[in-house]
Design a protein around this motif. Sequence first.
Motif, PDB file in Angstrom:
ATOM      1  N   ARG A 113       0.836  -1.208   0.000  1.00 37.18           N
ATOM      2  CA  ARG A 113       0.000   0.000   0.000  1.00 37.18           C
ATOM      3  C   ARG A 113       0.865   1.249   0.000  1.00 37.18           C
ATOM      4  NH1 ARG A 113      -2.670   3.893  -0.264  1.00 37.18           N
ATOM      5  NH2 ARG A 113      -4.786   4.291   0.441  1.00 37.18           N
TER       6      ARG A 113
ATOM      7  N   LYS B 229       4.786   0.044  -2.332  1.00 33.91           N
ATOM      8  CA  LYS B 229       4.494  -0.567  -3.633  1.00 33.91           C
ATOM      9  C   LYS B 229       5.336  -1.804  -3.936  1.00 33.91           C
ATOM     10  CE  LYS B 229       3.071   3.924  -5.275  1.00 33.91           C
ATOM     11  NZ  LYS B 229       3.378   5.064  -6.083  1.00 33.91           N
ATOM     12  N   HIS B 230       5.852  -2.446  -2.918  1.00 37.04           N
ATOM     13  CA  HIS B 230       6.491  -3.741  -3.125  1.00 37.04           C
ATOM     14  C   HIS B 230       6.553  -4.471  -1.792  1.00 37.04           C
ATOM     15  CE1 HIS B 230      10.189  -2.469  -1.108  1.00 37.04           C
ATOM     16  NE2 HIS B 230      10.075  -1.325  -1.773  1.00 37.04           N
TER      17      HIS B 230
ATOM     18  N   ASP C  33       7.022  -6.406  -6.772  1.00 39.06           N
ATOM     19  CA  ASP C  33       6.378  -5.105  -6.955  1.00 39.06           C
ATOM     20  C   ASP C  33       4.872  -5.277  -7.084  1.00 39.06           C
ATOM     21  OD1 ASP C  33       8.765  -3.806  -6.888  1.00 39.06           O
ATOM     22  OD2 ASP C  33       9.037  -3.822  -9.077  1.00 39.06           O
ATOM     23  N   TYR C  34       4.151  -4.473  -6.362  1.00 41.25           N
ATOM     24  CA  TYR C  34       2.699  -4.436  -6.544  1.00 41.25           C
ATOM     25  C   TYR C  34       2.166  -3.169  -5.900  1.00 41.25           C
ATOM     26  CZ  TYR C  34      -2.202  -5.719  -6.831  1.00 41.25           C
ATOM     27  OH  TYR C  34      -3.546  -5.720  -7.130  1.00 41.25           O
ATOM     28  N   GLN C  35       1.232  -2.565  -6.591  1.00 37.07           N
ATOM     29  CA  GLN C  35       0.643  -1.364  -6.015  1.00 37.07           C
ATOM     30  C   GLN C  35      -0.784  -1.666  -5.593  1.00 37.07           C
ATOM     31  OE1 GLN C  35       0.681   2.125  -8.494  1.00 37.07           O
ATOM     32  NE2 GLN C  35      -0.187   3.396  -6.869  1.00 37.07           N
TER      33      GLN C  35
ATOM     34  N   THR D 139      -4.146  -0.148  -3.859  1.00 38.62           N
ATOM     35  CA  THR D 139      -4.692   1.201  -3.659  1.00 38.62           C
ATOM     36  C   THR D 139      -5.894   1.227  -2.723  1.00 38.62           C
ATOM     37  OG1 THR D 139      -5.968   0.843  -5.660  1.00 38.62           O
ATOM     38  CG2 THR D 139      -3.931   2.088  -5.893  1.00 38.62           C
TER      39      THR D 139
END
Lengths: 823, 455
Positions: free
Chosen positions: A65, A68-69, A74-76, A78
């Motif tokens: 959140r 972003k990793h 890596d992942y965003q 939201t």
Amino acid sequence: MPKSQFIDPAKVRKPGKLELGSIDLNVYKKSFAEEKKIFSKKDFLAIYNNMQFIREFETMLFSVRTAKHYNGVDYQYTGPAHLYIGQESAAVGMAFSLTDDDQIFGSHRSHGEVLAKGFNAIRNLPEKKLEQVMKEFLDGALLKVVEKQNKTGDIRDLATDFLLYGFMAELFGRSNGFTRGLGNSMHVFFTPFGIYPNNAIVGGSGGITVGAALYKKINKKPGIVVCNFGDGALARGPVWEALNFASQDQFFELWEKGYNGGLPLIFNCFNNGYGMGGQTVGETMAYKIAARVGAGVSPTNLYSERVDGYNPLAVIDAFKRKRELLKANKGPVFLDTVTYRYVGHSATDSSSYRTMEEIDAWKAVDAIQAFRDKLVKNKVEKSDWFDAENEAIRARITRIMKLAIDNEISPRIDPAKDPDAIRKYMLSNTRIEKRDDRKPDVNTKLEANSRVIKLKDKVRFAYDANGKEVSKLKVFSIRDALFEAIINKFYTDPTLIAFGEDNRDWGGAYGVYGGLTESIPYHRFFNAPISESAIVAAAVGYAMCGGRAIPELMYCDFLGCAGDEVFNQLAKWQSMSAGVLKMPVVLRVSVGAKYGAQHAQDWTSLVAHIPGLKVCFPATPYDAKGLMNAALSGSDPVVFFESQKLYDMGERFHEGGVPEGYYEVALGEPDVKRTGSDLTILTVGATLYPSIEAAERLQKEYNISAEVIDARTLVPFNYDKVIESVKKTGRIVLISDACERGSHLNDLASNITRLAFDYLDAPPVIVGAPNSISPCPELEKFYYPQASWILDAVSEAILPLPGYTPAMNFTKMEKIRREKLGI
Amino acid sequence: MIYDVLIIGGGPAGYRAAERAGHKKMSVVLFEERSLGGVCLNEGCMPTKTLLYSAKLYDYAKGGSAHYGVTSTGAKIDHAAVVARKDKVVKTLVSGVAAQMKGAKVTVVSASAKIVGKTANGFAVAANGETYEGRKLIIASGSAAVVPPIPGLKEAVAAGVALTNREILALTKAPKKLIVLGGGVIGLEMASYFNSIGSEVTVVEMMDKIGGPSDAEMCAQLQDIYTQRGVKFMLSTKAVGVNGNKLAVENAAGKSEIAADKILVSVGRRARTAEINTDAIGLFTERGAIPTDEEMKTNVPGVFAVGDVNGKSMLAHTAYREAEVAVNVIAGEKDVMNYNAIPSVIYTNPELSSVGETEDSAKKKGLKVKVVKLPLQFAGRYIAENDGGKGFIKMLLDQDGIIVGACIVGNPSSEMIYGMAIAVERKLTCKDMAKVVFPHPTVSEIFREAVISQI
């Protein structure tokens, strides 16, 4: 108000002193030697494992959140992140001793509870059952994803992957989520593991858990219900309503043998000291110690106590002890489980309202570290084991996260491909005649009910053979029609319950339930406290657990008191569960008259605005019985409006009157009550009658033939008949008792304009109540649309009536003037 | 007796409504406290045109026709005689209206009227000590010149130094120095007249242009022409006080004072509603006017407002059409008012005529328009009769090629503009218009030139 109970003036006026007793605070004192007798090594390590899982899971979510990793991936993310870091021990303690029959409900901050109860279910459910759950859920879609990677051959290990994957996929809005990504972070649940809806409305679960506990009690289902909420929720009215609703004297004093006693319900307050940023002790509340709240509800103080939530074993101990009280029918009970969150309320909270000193002080007594230290010190496991366990948990969360964020493996539902992808879950539209096959629990045979017998002598059409109106005493009225439908369902569906204010001995404020008390026992038909919020919420909880309920609001105006429960709970759980939950609730709402500004408003439009609710408003006995029968045989929530102007009304339209036998009127079908060729009048509710009068005047005085169509239902609504009529007449007036601004009539008018634009000779005209308060009865003719208003509207806006002098003002400039003034 | 229609106000809106209603066999009462014909006939359109025609003849005589080889000597204008002739014209016209009313069997009540209230059958209006009842009520009470709250102005009006359109038309002696406060239609026409007959004229205008909402380029040309003729223009200038016969003004250059014999107050007009007791029936008024819908209905069922009193357009020809719409609606015949194609003319020399959108109004509405501009010299007749004339036409086309507006500066554009009004009202394209044959040679042929240039 049962006559068996006597309010003795001598007793209530007697001087004295009320002793409140005492409430225990953090009384758990067991030594490790004692604990070792209760818990095996496996248990101790499972407790550690579960707490650490929660912490790592939330750390992952916080990381994707904000940074972003996570762990090199890596992942965003939201969406919302109301994290559990710091509170893990409280959740694990709460869930550890629960059984497969138990249900937990929670709040927007419930990730820890979901995992804790999930792990509990994975430990306790028989392997076969676990396997079946995974295979059946979404046709094994989740299982297929996780079993590719998990080669342990261990079904419980596989189930752990399943739980993590279903949860993460839900958080990230994927169609493999537990509710297809439609529930999201604040509403995650998975009923096969006993995890019931978590609620983003603070305190929203309060009344729902009362309904769940009622379901267990009334239908003799095993297990208990845990209502988890935060200390901030103790400021919410609906929570207080729920505490009282769950604790009513009638359960102990009036409910029949076999049903007598308290509800199997634990109100568990995870007290982290903050309601968002508001400090509940010292700032926004007055109780100082949340456990005190129990003393305000019943003489048992709800067996309230404060528990140290930073010691998982203390919480487990408390839950075990409280379970015994529930078993002994002494519920509900209240727990003040003290805990603390390290991170902010949400990802955007910088904790500006508290000091680092305070956070550090709690971290210094961190529950997970303290528990690990205790296990190491007492030689349950070596320190290395914990390091390895932490690493394994981290690796597993990383592995599952990769699955959950993979767009190929875990796509989102796609409204671009299927425009109804979300809409299709709004209503379940399933026919459910009864929700259980057992024999309904009733006091007498249906035929022996005195009102059923009396109804046999009533005249089922409003006019006799000579066309003379049958007297009110003799005619089969709308109140009789509703009674007939409802009592019939009581004898068909054993799960059906009805409750509301003054329902039982009073017979309902308007006499619909007169005579029902003699046939239906207390536990299926009871008086509710004046708690509209809890009335609706209890019905929601009761229905989502497997029952059918008819809650009642005595006045439409009280809908505001149950606003959240109608608009966010009743309306939404079918869709937020992606169709997992059903909501067969018929909410009876009586639309008042003659009682002024707060007891005489038609709010059908407010309800029609909310997706997920069916809305009907019958105006004749035939329709009332048929629509009630249909509503009570469906799977969806129906808000069933009844007009106090019409309870006495006999059947004036349906040939042959109201049938004695069972029939249904499908929801959504408007009905032509009078045919005509020059003008269509579409009516909602009681305005059918002034419309008929207007149609007769138009015919007689102006040779205009009006067709009158009764909408009967606002949602759903089949436009065919109306459009067909407009194609014939080219003109339409829409009429309802609701205030004109924002009235659902505007919606109908705009759709009719679109659907029949080329056939209209004039724009549709709306006749509603003025945008004002409903006044005293003597002035009601200036508030509720009258027959003459239809003529006024027709003459001004559609077809000038020669020589007609209007009384009400339908000019465009007056409309503009009023709108400018906001009236 | 209960009349079918009561009409308050005998100006163009009122008398046209009365005449139409009478012809539809309705029983009608028309209330008018002054002469029939209203501002238009008595103190507006018609008398000013009479004056301006005299001025035009005088302009030619005193040298304006020299270009055409015609000269005269000793040309004189007798202002008192001009005014006397004007009075005669007005009298003729007013008696014409009276005859019309008789023909339509309209009961004319020559008294001020006040609304009394609603009755069982409609409305009651009191006039001359009597009460009249009617099923429908048409309000056509017109407008009056605004006298703005400038310190000293009220006193100047009382002293006869400051005049409105009503008083200036009755002057028998031309002022030596005239200040025209407000450079709109009325102000410019009076400035034009008094400039022609020798007064020293200063136009004081608050906006940065004259001619109100008319096309800016056209107004600029008109300003140039009149500047050459000696009229002084003070734009972006605010009147801040009147002291005796001096007007105090303020603009970017600072404060100053201008002396004059007379000050014409022509800053705008207000609807006459206060005078007729609109509150008695709950009539909605906004900034003094009575808003109406496209059927000329007010907010009170059965009551209509037409002409200046509804504050929409304040032109006699708008009033005629509004009156017709109101009467048609009362008769149960479908009719609606369209304001998109109302022509407007400033009767200066040259005349400024417009209809529909201007470049400026289109821009404000966000309409994308194509502007077609041609000099009037493209029409041979213009050259023949307007030596050295610089007139032009602008025609505005929307994205579908429909003619949405036009304006012309030049003579005799007031007689031609209706041609473009037809195009705008009927939403014609250039292709449609090109099929119309125009007489040759006429100045009107400029329309044909303009439309043909687009095909």
